[in-house]
Write an enzyme that holds these catalytic residues in place. Sequence first.
Site, mmCIF file in Angstrom:
data_model
loop_
_atom_site.group_PDB
_atom_site.id
_atom_site.type_symbol
_atom_site.label_atom_id
_atom_site.label_comp_id
_atom_site.label_asym_id
_atom_site.label_seq_id
_atom_site.Cartn_x
_atom_site.Cartn_y
_atom_site.Cartn_z
ATOM 1 N N GLN A 10 49.509 21.342 10.168
ATOM 2 C CA GLN A 10 47.778 20.380 9.663
ATOM 3 C C GLN A 10 47.775 21.671 8.238
ATOM 4 O O GLN A 10 48.697 21.978 7.906
ATOM 5 C CB GLN A 10 46.806 20.982 10.656
ATOM 6 C CG GLN A 10 45.335 20.868 10.741
ATOM 7 C CD GLN A 10 44.318 21.632 10.858
ATOM 8 O OE1 GLN A 10 44.600 21.613 12.381
ATOM 9 N NE2 GLN A 10 42.908 21.444 10.715
ATOM 10 N N HIS A 199 45.749 30.391 14.941
ATOM 11 C CA HIS A 199 46.503 31.737 15.346
ATOM 12 C C HIS A 199 46.329 33.199 15.647
ATOM 13 O O HIS A 199 46.712 33.757 14.755
ATOM 14 C CB HIS A 199 47.933 31.125 14.211
ATOM 15 C CG HIS A 199 48.553 29.508 14.725
ATOM 16 N ND1 HIS A 199 49.046 29.098 15.882
ATOM 17 C CD2 HIS A 199 47.802 29.270 13.697
ATOM 18 C CE1 HIS A 199 49.508 28.154 16.134
ATOM 19 N NE2 HIS A 199 49.072 27.483 14.937
#
Length: 311
Positions: A10, A199
């Site tokens: 992304q 993350h």
Amino acid sequence: MSVGILFPGQGSQHVGMGRDLFEARPDLLGDLADHILGFSLRGICLDGPEDDLTRTEHAQPALFALSFALWDTLAHEAGFTPAGCAGHSLGEYTALTAAGVFDFDSALSVVARRGQAMADAADLEPSGMAALLGSEEDEAEAICAGRRETGGRLEVANINAPGQVVVAGGMADIEWLVENARDLGVRRVIPLKVSGAFHSTFMTPAAETLAIALAGVELGDPRFPVWANATGRPHMPDEIRESLTRQVVSPVRFAESLTDMAGAGIDTFVHVGPGDVTAGLARRTLPDANVLVVSGIEDIGAAAEAIGTMP
């Protein structure tokens, strides 16, 4: 020459991407993809608007679909099997699909659920990410640990290349980082235009949703090694679901993956997909490696000739 394929994540999306692929690969990018996604893939990629394409739930499946379609076209036209592959974050799904672990339709469905789950998790509280330029992992870890000791929530999220680490945290943590960069010994802090702290533990709700999605999909054994973001090492077939679930809440160890791929004998890296981000990371991490970019169908012939796969 030993070739590794790299797939982007992304952030590589842009309005107008994939025009050549939509014309060439309606089998992958046509009505069935739209049915799986519940929106027009062609419309959002070619017409945007940019704000819609950039939304996590749209950008992730769009980048996956275009990157895989480009890889599939390259693999069939050039007729070669790579020595291994890796993808950055979302790109790990493209890599696993290229290796035959997922079929395209199942992977697109899982990626769509992943993107929506990550978007939903990001909406729960204000959070973001920032790049620490000139900092290494140990320095970034120390900064994050110091912030957490005072009640903050700052975590290392991406180890992309030497001197390029990304951290994730609450918006207050990102603002603190920007304000105190000089005192912390960071050359430059760049807040990233993302909707959440990807993350990191901020994504725990997304990991729970993703685990359910992955449990319902049949996986095959990889036809060639695929390096895992969570470990920087090749996936073990019986640990793929767990590794992908862990990936959304733990650092992307892309620099380690590149170094380990080179250690396995891979000396040529080909970025396949929109943009050229993973090519830049490969050049920074492995200055002596050959690096090629295939961001559209027009790049396939030159890349195939360069790696010696054409008659």
